[in-house]
Design an enzyme around this catalytic site. Structure first.
Site, PDB file in Angstrom:
ATOM      1  N   PHE A 142      28.338  11.627  37.956  1.00 35.03           N
ATOM      2  CA  PHE A 142      29.498  11.958  37.119  1.00 35.03           C
ATOM      3  C   PHE A 142      30.382  12.926  37.893  1.00 35.03           C
ATOM      4  CE2 PHE A 142      31.860  14.590  34.145  1.00 35.03           C
ATOM      5  CZ  PHE A 142      32.465  13.623  33.356  1.00 35.03           C
ATOM      6  N   ASP A 227      28.928  17.487  44.913  1.00 32.50           N
ATOM      7  CA  ASP A 227      29.525  17.905  43.646  1.00 32.50           C
ATOM      8  C   ASP A 227      28.516  18.836  42.980  1.00 32.50           C
ATOM      9  OD1 ASP A 227      30.158  18.193  40.980  1.00 32.50           O
ATOM     10  OD2 ASP A 227      30.900  16.146  40.730  1.00 32.50           O
ATOM     11  N   LYS A 256      32.635  24.479  36.052  1.00 30.76           N
ATOM     12  CA  LYS A 256      31.779  24.921  34.951  1.00 30.76           C
ATOM     13  C   LYS A 256      31.488  26.434  34.979  1.00 30.76           C
ATOM     14  CE  LYS A 256      30.063  20.701  33.120  1.00 30.76           C
ATOM     15  NZ  LYS A 256      30.272  19.498  33.936  1.00 30.76           N
TER      16      LYS A 256
HETATM   17  C1  LIG Z   1      31.336  18.566  34.260  1.00 26.36           C
HETATM   18  C2  LIG Z   1      31.291  17.911  35.577  1.00 26.36           C
HETATM   19  C3  LIG Z   1      32.469  17.477  36.226  1.00 26.36           C
HETATM   20  C4  LIG Z   1      33.824  17.577  35.589  1.00 26.36           C
HETATM   21  O1  LIG Z   1      34.222  18.881  35.328  1.00 26.36           O
HETATM   22  P1  LIG Z   1      35.415  19.146  34.268  1.00 26.36           P
HETATM   23  O2  LIG Z   1      35.615  20.633  34.313  1.00 26.36           O
HETATM   24  O3  LIG Z   1      34.939  18.641  32.943  1.00 26.36           O
HETATM   25  O4  LIG Z   1      36.595  18.392  34.749  1.00 26.36           O
HETATM   26  C5  LIG Z   1      32.345  16.916  37.480  1.00 26.36           C
HETATM   27  N1  LIG Z   1      31.148  16.785  38.077  1.00 26.36           N
HETATM   28  C6  LIG Z   1      30.006  17.201  37.496  1.00 26.36           C
HETATM   29  C7  LIG Z   1      28.723  17.066  38.229  1.00 26.36           C
HETATM   30  C8  LIG Z   1      30.037  17.754  36.224  1.00 26.36           C
HETATM   31  O5  LIG Z   1      28.902  18.126  35.626  1.00 26.36           O
END
Ligand SMILES: *Cc1c(COP(=O)(O)O)cnc(C)c1O
Length: 403
Positions: A142, A227, A256
């Site tokens: 994600f 990420d 986050k």
């Molecule tokens: C939450 C998340 C995102 C997206 O972050 P947002 O602040 O919601 O745009 C991207 N990658 C990972 C792994 C995430 O957990």
């Protein structure tokens, strides 16, 4: 019943009339938080094992974060990136010291951090003479909801609804080092990996896959991007998750918990990537704002403490062990305080999460088979035990109902 029935009903009516219905909300309004404890609008107390989705790693309303924000908001919120901001420059410095050692770009969310990384790796590929660069991603990862981040999120990218999506993303299985190596070739700009897949239900990526990704990038000249939006800021027991593996990425994205509860993201690079993006190639109005940067510096101060990081490992092991003893929990995946509990057949994690909320415990169900735990990293041993006891009762009730 959870929450203030009347208060929440009013909010539900407003939502039904005025808000785009993009979220499945539980009927609770949390109005106050302290450490691992939340209170709803009726004054009911909850133990929080979710941290607002891995955001409040330092605990709700950590005094250092509150003081930094209160001080900064009364001074100046910002004056744009056309001028200097002490907090922003210090945040760039801290990110280099604690991670890859190079430059960073500050932004306002995780998706934006990944957008920055995608632009950066494409630019790097063009400079290597690749005309139509490709980015290899792992299935079930994600990366966010903006168009390019969504295209990198193979399971959610809906060409039928949002097409045409940005091209040049190739998905490979998350558990197949050979398939990953084979997918990386002359046109590959980067491999993007979420070292522990969070939204997918907490699936750590095997060391063999990470090592294969690193080797394939080294062989082809592609960049390895981690990420770490969910895994970073101490969540897995090291400040960044990569520090608990044998692999070092070239690019790291954060979000986050980075902002201590405020919207802050970052894309950080290793020194060998030089300047990264330069004048006119990227920017954002609110990025590196003084309040968010102060909050981030305070959160980093709390979460980079080696004693706290050691505690994350210990509390995580205790939490995992105890959860595995709950009848109905068949497996526990994850690292540190990022755990996914696999439920036995006939149990629905969404029902468990609802039941837990009624019992004063906040947990999350990213899919029907998994309960996800992402407690604040300041959780005490006593709170871990209390949380497991409450969860065991709820799961026990569901096991009983299953018959
Ligand atoms: C939450 C998340 C995102 C997206 O972050 P947002 O602040 O919601 O745009 C991207 N990658 C990972 C792994 C995430 O957990």
């Amino acid at each position: 019943m959870t929450g203030s029935a009347e208060g929440v009903e009013r909010l539900q009516a407003l939502e039904a009339r005025y808000a785009m219905p993009t979220y499945a909300r539980a009927p609770v309004e949390f109005v106050r938080g302290q450490g691992c404890v939340l209170w709803d609008s009726e004054g009911r107390e909850y133990l929080d094992l979710f941290s607002g989705l891995a955001v409040h790693n330092a605990g709700h309303c950590h005094p250092d974060v509150v003081a930094a924000v209160q001080d900064q908001v009364a001074r100046i919120a910002g004056a744009s990136n056309l001028y200097y901001s002490g907090p922003a420059m210090e945040l760039h410095e801290r990110l280099a010291e604690l991670g890859l050692g190079g430059r960073s770009f500050l932004c306002n969310s995780g998706a934006e951090a990944n957008e920055c990384a995608i632009k950066l790796v494409r630019k790097h590929a063009h400079e290597r003479g690749i005309e139509r660069p490709e980015i290899v991603v792992l299935d079930h990862g994600f990366h966010g909801r903006t168009l390019a981040a969504l295209a990198a999120t193979t399971k959610l990218a809906r060409e039928d609804l949002f097409g045409p999506l940005p091209e040049g993303f190739v998905g490979v299985p998350r558990d197949d080092p050979e398939a990953l190596s084979a997918a990386v070739g002359e046109r590959t700009a980067a491999v993007i990996v979420e070292p522990v897949q969070g939204e997918a239900g907490v699936h750590p990526i095997a060391d063999a896959v990470l090592t294969a990704a690193r080797a394939a990038c080294d062989r082809s000249g592609a960049l390895l991007v981690f990420d770490e939006i969910q895994t970073g800021m101490g969540r897995t027991g090291t400040f960044w998750a990569y520090q608990g593996t044998d692999v070092r990425p070239d690019v790291l994205t954060a979000g986050k918990a980075l902002g201590g509860g405020l919207p802050v993201g970052a894309c950080a690079i290793a020194p060998q990537l030089g300047e990264g993006l330069t004048l006119g190639e990227h920017g954002s109005t609110f990025a590196g704002g003084a309040i968010g940067s102060r909050a981030a510096l305070a959160a980093i101060g709390v979460l980079s403490d080696p004693d706290l990081l050691a505690d994350v490992g210990e509390r995580g092991s205790l939490l995992a062990e105890r959860c595995l003893e709950i009848p109905g929990v068949v497996d526990v995946r994850g690292r540190g305080l990022m755990l996914g509990l696999a439920l036995g057949e006939g149990l629905d994690a969404r029902e468990v999460a609802r039941g837990a909320l009624d019992a004063g415990l906040v947990v999350n169900a990213p899919n029907p088979a998994t309960v996800r735990l992402l407690p604040p990293l300041v959780i005490s041993e006593q709170e871990v035990v209390q949380g497991v006891d409450r969860l065991a009762e709820v799961v026990g009730g569901a096991v009983g109902a299953r018959g």
